[in-house]
Design a protein around this motif. Structure first.
Motif, PDB file in Angstrom:
ATOM      1  N   ALA A 176      49.030  27.493  37.041  1.00 22.42           N
ATOM      2  CA  ALA A 176      47.863  26.629  37.271  1.00 22.42           C
ATOM      3  C   ALA A 176      47.358  26.816  38.698  1.00 22.42           C
ATOM      4  CB  ALA A 176      48.224  25.171  37.006  1.00 22.42           C
ATOM      5  N   GLN A 177      48.287  26.896  39.645  1.00 15.38           N
ATOM      6  CA  GLN A 177      47.911  27.130  41.039  1.00 15.38           C
ATOM      7  C   GLN A 177      47.185  28.459  41.210  1.00 15.38           C
ATOM      8  OE1 GLN A 177      51.429  27.025  43.507  1.00 15.38           O
ATOM      9  NE2 GLN A 177      50.552  25.289  44.608  1.00 15.38           N
TER      10      GLN A 177
ATOM     11  N   GLY B 199      44.226  42.523  38.748  1.00 19.14           N
ATOM     12  CA  GLY B 199      45.323  43.441  39.060  1.00 19.14           C
ATOM     13  C   GLY B 199      46.299  42.809  40.041  1.00 19.14           C
ATOM     14  N   ARG B 200      45.756  42.076  41.009  1.00 16.48           N
ATOM     15  CA  ARG B 200      46.604  41.427  42.012  1.00 16.48           C
ATOM     16  C   ARG B 200      47.443  40.317  41.364  1.00 16.48           C
ATOM     17  NH1 ARG B 200      42.832  40.005  46.651  1.00 16.48           N
ATOM     18  NH2 ARG B 200      42.369  42.243  46.580  1.00 16.48           N
ATOM     19  N   MET B 201      46.810  39.553  40.477  1.00 17.54           N
ATOM     20  CA  MET B 201      47.519  38.455  39.809  1.00 17.54           C
ATOM     21  C   MET B 201      48.735  38.968  39.033  1.00 17.54           C
ATOM     22  SD  MET B 201      45.854  35.561  37.311  1.00 17.54           S
ATOM     23  CE  MET B 201      45.695  36.501  35.787  1.00 17.54           C
ATOM     24  N   TYR B 202      48.553  40.117  38.371  1.00 16.88           N
ATOM     25  CA  TYR B 202      49.636  40.625  37.531  1.00 16.88           C
ATOM     26  C   TYR B 202      50.677  41.441  38.294  1.00 16.88           C
ATOM     27  CZ  TYR B 202      47.554  38.888  33.268  1.00 16.88           C
ATOM     28  OH  TYR B 202      47.083  38.070  32.283  1.00 16.88           O
ATOM     29  N   THR B 203      50.546  41.527  39.598  1.00 13.35           N
ATOM     30  CA  THR B 203      51.612  42.178  40.362  1.00 13.35           C
ATOM     31  C   THR B 203      52.238  41.177  41.340  1.00 13.35           C
ATOM     32  OG1 THR B 203      49.875  43.028  41.820  1.00 13.35           O
ATOM     33  CG2 THR B 203      50.744  44.536  40.184  1.00 13.35           C
ATOM     34  N   SER B 204      51.950  39.890  41.143  1.00 17.53           N
ATOM     35  CA  SER B 204      52.493  38.838  42.015  1.00 17.53           C
ATOM     36  C   SER B 204      53.908  38.453  41.581  1.00 17.53           C
ATOM     37  CB  SER B 204      51.590  37.609  41.914  1.00 17.53           C
ATOM     38  OG  SER B 204      51.704  37.063  40.612  1.00 17.53           O
TER      39      SER B 204
ATOM     40  N   VAL C 214      48.686  29.222  28.904  1.00 18.21           N
ATOM     41  CA  VAL C 214      48.324  29.983  30.112  1.00 18.21           C
ATOM     42  C   VAL C 214      47.371  31.123  29.747  1.00 18.21           C
ATOM     43  CG1 VAL C 214      49.216  31.450  31.979  1.00 18.21           C
ATOM     44  CG2 VAL C 214      50.431  29.369  31.358  1.00 18.21           C
ATOM     45  N   GLY C 215      47.606  31.758  28.602  1.00 15.66           N
ATOM     46  CA  GLY C 215      46.745  32.844  28.152  1.00 15.66           C
ATOM     47  C   GLY C 215      45.306  32.368  27.945  1.00 15.66           C
ATOM     48  N   ARG C 216      45.147  31.205  27.269  1.00 18.95           N
ATOM     49  CA  ARG C 216      43.804  30.652  27.029  1.00 18.95           C
ATOM     50  C   ARG C 216      43.100  30.338  28.340  1.00 18.95           C
ATOM     51  NH1 ARG C 216      46.207  27.784  22.835  1.00 18.95           N
ATOM     52  NH2 ARG C 216      46.628  26.050  24.247  1.00 18.95           N
ATOM     53  N   GLU C 217      43.846  29.717  29.270  1.00 14.43           N
ATOM     54  CA  GLU C 217      43.242  29.344  30.559  1.00 14.43           C
ATOM     55  C   GLU C 217      42.854  30.584  31.367  1.00 14.43           C
ATOM     56  OE1 GLU C 217      45.975  26.566  32.355  1.00 14.43           O
ATOM     57  OE2 GLU C 217      45.672  25.166  30.700  1.00 14.43           O
ATOM     58  N   SER C 218      43.723  31.598  31.364  1.00 16.67           N
ATOM     59  CA  SER C 218      43.409  32.830  32.088  1.00 16.67           C
ATOM     60  C   SER C 218      42.135  33.447  31.519  1.00 16.67           C
ATOM     61  CB  SER C 218      44.542  33.849  31.961  1.00 16.67           C
ATOM     62  OG  SER C 218      45.758  33.275  32.342  1.00 16.67           O
ATOM     63  N   HIS C 219      42.061  33.475  30.192  1.00 16.29           N
ATOM     64  CA  HIS C 219      40.886  34.060  29.542  1.00 16.29           C
ATOM     65  C   HIS C 219      39.615  33.328  29.980  1.00 16.29           C
ATOM     66  CE1 HIS C 219      38.954  36.368  26.263  1.00 16.29           C
ATOM     67  NE2 HIS C 219      38.107  35.349  26.285  1.00 16.29           N
TER      68      HIS C 219
ATOM     69  N   GLN D 170      39.663  40.308  26.755  1.00 14.57           N
ATOM     70  CA  GLN D 170      41.090  40.246  26.399  1.00 14.57           C
ATOM     71  C   GLN D 170      41.795  41.530  26.800  1.00 14.57           C
ATOM     72  OE1 GLN D 170      41.831  39.145  22.354  1.00 14.57           O
ATOM     73  NE2 GLN D 170      41.100  37.060  22.644  1.00 14.57           N
ATOM     74  N   ALA D 171      41.146  42.663  26.544  1.00 15.14           N
ATOM     75  CA  ALA D 171      41.740  43.956  26.912  1.00 15.14           C
ATOM     76  C   ALA D 171      41.995  44.012  28.418  1.00 15.14           C
ATOM     77  CB  ALA D 171      40.824  45.095  26.480  1.00 15.14           C
ATOM     78  N   THR D 172      41.102  43.398  29.197  1.00 10.16           N
ATOM     79  CA  THR D 172      41.274  43.387  30.655  1.00 10.16           C
ATOM     80  C   THR D 172      42.567  42.675  31.040  1.00 10.16           C
ATOM     81  OG1 THR D 172      38.871  43.334  30.870  1.00 10.16           O
ATOM     82  CG2 THR D 172      40.147  42.769  32.833  1.00 10.16           C
ATOM     83  N   LEU D 173      42.841  41.555  30.375  1.00  9.64           N
ATOM     84  CA  LEU D 173      44.075  40.822  30.666  1.00  9.64           C
ATOM     85  C   LEU D 173      45.302  41.587  30.157  1.00  9.64           C
ATOM     86  CD1 LEU D 173      42.634  37.299  29.907  1.00  9.64           C
ATOM     87  CD2 LEU D 173      43.623  37.991  32.096  1.00  9.64           C
ATOM     88  N   ASP D 174      45.172  42.226  28.989  1.00 12.54           N
ATOM     89  CA  ASP D 174      46.292  43.022  28.472  1.00 12.54           C
ATOM     90  C   ASP D 174      46.565  44.213  29.380  1.00 12.54           C
ATOM     91  OD1 ASP D 174      47.138  41.701  25.995  1.00 12.54           O
ATOM     92  OD2 ASP D 174      45.125  42.130  25.292  1.00 12.54           O
TER      93      ASP D 174
END
Lengths: 212, 212
Positions: free
Chosen positions: A78-79, A106-111, A141-146, A167-171
């Motif tokens: 959430a933060q 990209g930064r979020m998924y390497t944190s 979390v997936g719904r909120e990220s989307h 969705q592909a971007t998040l995957d």
């Protein structure tokens, strides 16, 4: 008692603040601990020590490791999403916007949060009790990220292919995060994200042309 | 001795075959075991029992769990890539080809092999000894996967953006595999892959136009 009948109330507030601060310290320490040492080594006691909180206090907030771990992923997600959303005001337009959003993803998924989340998912995949709780959390979390990414991209999901491209971007981000788990492949990642931003920007702009 | 001086040689061959068969059984059992029970529970002894091989024989082939696990990922990856490559002869052309290749990639990243690989990567991320071995293996399997996918797509990597788009396809597959870890999201995955195939086909075809 100097403040008469109100003293209890006045004392209660700082205590609630302290309690909330303790809770937050535990949640942040849990993410760091899981990201560095994995799930197996991250017991409530280990996390409490890292947070500088007594084991008793930690167990008062989080009776089980499942409570601590799922609350930590929920809270820190959430933060991170709030930080991500706060970028919305500074974004440029067109391809530059898509590029910047894709870079943020990209930064979020390497944190450390994502490192911790992978560890929790994998642990949950062979632990029935944890699995039940993590499935619901992951969906939320997936719904909120989307939703946040749609907002940042200014994407019109009523256009064909746009929802799936988001969705592909998040995957893709998730896959890049997994590739980054053992060794930093930041250079490769930037090239891949640049190319994806170009492809995505075209889909967002050409959304009324049938794409699939 | 009926076969005179040649008897030893004749006996040795079936023994080598048996030894190779035992090795393969162990490698396949290791992947199944890790995919279902996670890395922590998949000791050489547990895998040996699953494969119906004595603990001593298993330890003769694989002295440590690191040997067993990395050999298993290597062997089963090579097998899967050979199967993937064998599809090359039946592929249609144009968008239909891209769609079929993307579908095959989606399938590869939701297989027990990939579930096992995620478990091994995550274990390696907090285990120095395992990490060293897995990093080299991951790079090797990654290169081979990339080569096979380029071949299947008939992609011309000298065109701008094509190499990165192929890499993105593998990263997307990895991300979709991770999303599939806790609950089957096959319906969503098919829609995402369909959209991806449309965007990728355009990039493969329009490769001479600058894309990024």
């Amino acid at each position: 008692m100097r403040f008469g009948g109100r003293s209890t109330e006045i004392l209660r507030e700082p205590q609630q603040d302290r309690s909330r601060a303790t809770r937050q310290r535990l949640l942040e320490a849990a993410i760091e601990c899981i990201a560095e040492q994995g799930f197996a080594g991250s017991t409530v006691a280990v996390v409490a020590e890292r947070a500088g909180v007594s084991r008793g206090a930690a167990q008062h907030h989080f009776p089980t490791r499942e409570d601590l771990v799922t609350s930590a992923v929920e809270y820190v997600s959430a933060q991170r999403l709030a930080v991500l959303r706060s970028h919305a005001v500074d974004l440029p337009v067109g391809l530059a916007r898509t590029r910047e959003v894709v870079t943020l993803i990209g930064r979020m998924y390497t944190s450390p949060l994502f490192r911790a989340a992978i560890n929790v998912w994998v642990a949950a995949s062979s632990d029935e009790r944890l699995r039940e709780r993590v499935i619901g959390l992951e969906a939320q979390v997936g719904r909120e990220s989307h939703r946040v990414v749609v907002e940042l991209l200014g994407a019109d999901e009523s256009r064909p292919g746009v929802r799936e491209a988001v969705q592909a971007t998040l995957d893709l981000g998730r896959g890049l995060g997994l590739a980054n788990l053992l060794s930093d492949d930041g250079r490769r990642r930037r090239r891949v994200l640049d190319q994806w931003a170009a492809m995505l920007a075209e889909t967002l702009a050409d959304g009324d042309r049938p794409t699939a």
